[in-house]
Design an enzyme around this catalytic site. Structure first.
Site, PDB file in Angstrom:
ATOM      1  N   HIS A  42      34.106  40.910  37.941  1.00 42.50           N
ATOM      2  CA  HIS A  42      35.004  39.892  37.370  1.00 42.50           C
ATOM      3  C   HIS A  42      34.865  38.562  38.111  1.00 42.50           C
ATOM      4  CE1 HIS A  42      37.259  42.098  34.391  1.00 42.50           C
ATOM      5  NE2 HIS A  42      37.565  43.056  35.235  1.00 42.50           N
ATOM      6  N   CYS A  69      39.325  48.403  31.124  1.00 40.99           N
ATOM      7  CA  CYS A  69      39.612  47.140  31.798  1.00 40.99           C
ATOM      8  C   CYS A  69      40.797  46.458  31.124  1.00 40.99           C
ATOM      9  CB  CYS A  69      38.378  46.254  31.722  1.00 40.99           C
ATOM     10  SG  CYS A  69      38.603  44.645  32.480  1.00 40.99           S
ATOM     11  N   LEU A  70      41.697  45.928  31.941  1.00 39.90           N
ATOM     12  CA  LEU A  70      42.862  45.235  31.381  1.00 39.90           C
ATOM     13  C   LEU A  70      42.445  44.001  30.578  1.00 39.90           C
ATOM     14  CD1 LEU A  70      45.303  45.441  34.439  1.00 39.90           C
ATOM     15  CD2 LEU A  70      45.293  46.863  32.388  1.00 39.90           C
ATOM     16  N   GLY A 121      43.094  48.086  39.467  1.00 39.03           N
ATOM     17  CA  GLY A 121      42.466  46.948  40.125  1.00 39.03           C
ATOM     18  C   GLY A 121      42.633  45.697  39.292  1.00 39.03           C
ATOM     19  N   GLN A 170      40.921  37.232  36.336  1.00 33.33           N
ATOM     20  CA  GLN A 170      41.522  37.862  35.155  1.00 33.33           C
ATOM     21  C   GLN A 170      42.871  37.250  34.801  1.00 33.33           C
ATOM     22  OE1 GLN A 170      40.799  42.117  36.701  1.00 33.33           O
ATOM     23  NE2 GLN A 170      40.850  42.338  34.479  1.00 33.33           N
TER      24      GLN A 170
END
Ligand code: ZN
Length: 148
Positions: free
Chosen positions: A107, A61-62, A8, A13
């Site tokens: 986010h 999470c990236l 996702g 982001q």
């Protein structure tokens, strides 16, 4: 997202100030056949109701590379959103999708999963978090430090 095995990504982001989330659960299809080819776009998504029962699941999470922690979240959520064709949806969601949605929709409000950890768990990840804030992240994709 695909190159980094993410499932996702939320527009903020990657520096886009819009309410858009993409979720691709197809990589989970081996364990969860119902997610085969599950690729969705969520525009202006809002969680308007949640179940009282919660479930704890490990998240990563990236935007927070190198940290994986269990986070407790509602098991089921009712969401309203527009899809990529601007069609309105209002539905109850559960399971892994509910988890991914809650993570990604956070986010949109400037929150990441580590904000939801207990003070103890956050303390235990303090060095890693401090390194991220200093721009010392070790990951395979290009990152940009946005916190001053
Ligand atoms: Zn994330």
């Amino acid at each position: 997202m695909w190159n980094s095995e993410g499932i996702g990504l939320a527009a903020p982001q990657i520096g886009l100030p819009i309410s858009l989330v993409v979720i691709d659960l197809d990589p989970l299809a081996e364990d969860y056949p119902e997610y085969k080819d599950f690729r969705r776009v969520y525009i202006n998504a809002h969680i308007i109701e949640t179940s009282e029962d919660t479930v704890s699941m490990e998240e990563g999470c990236l935007s927070v590379p190198g940290i994986h922690e269990k986070v407790s979240r509602p098991t089921r959520i009712r969401v309203q959103y527009l899809d990529e064709n601007m069609q309105e949806h209002d539905e109850w969601v559960e399971g892994f999708l509910a988890r991914a949605m809650q993570h990604e929709f956070d986010h949109l409000e400037g929150k990441v999963f580590v904000d939801r950890l207990s003070p103890l768990r956050r303390q235990m990840n303090k060095n890693r978090l401090m390194n991220l804030l200093r721009g010392k992240a070790h990951c395979t994709y290009k990152t940009k430090r946005i916190l001053k």
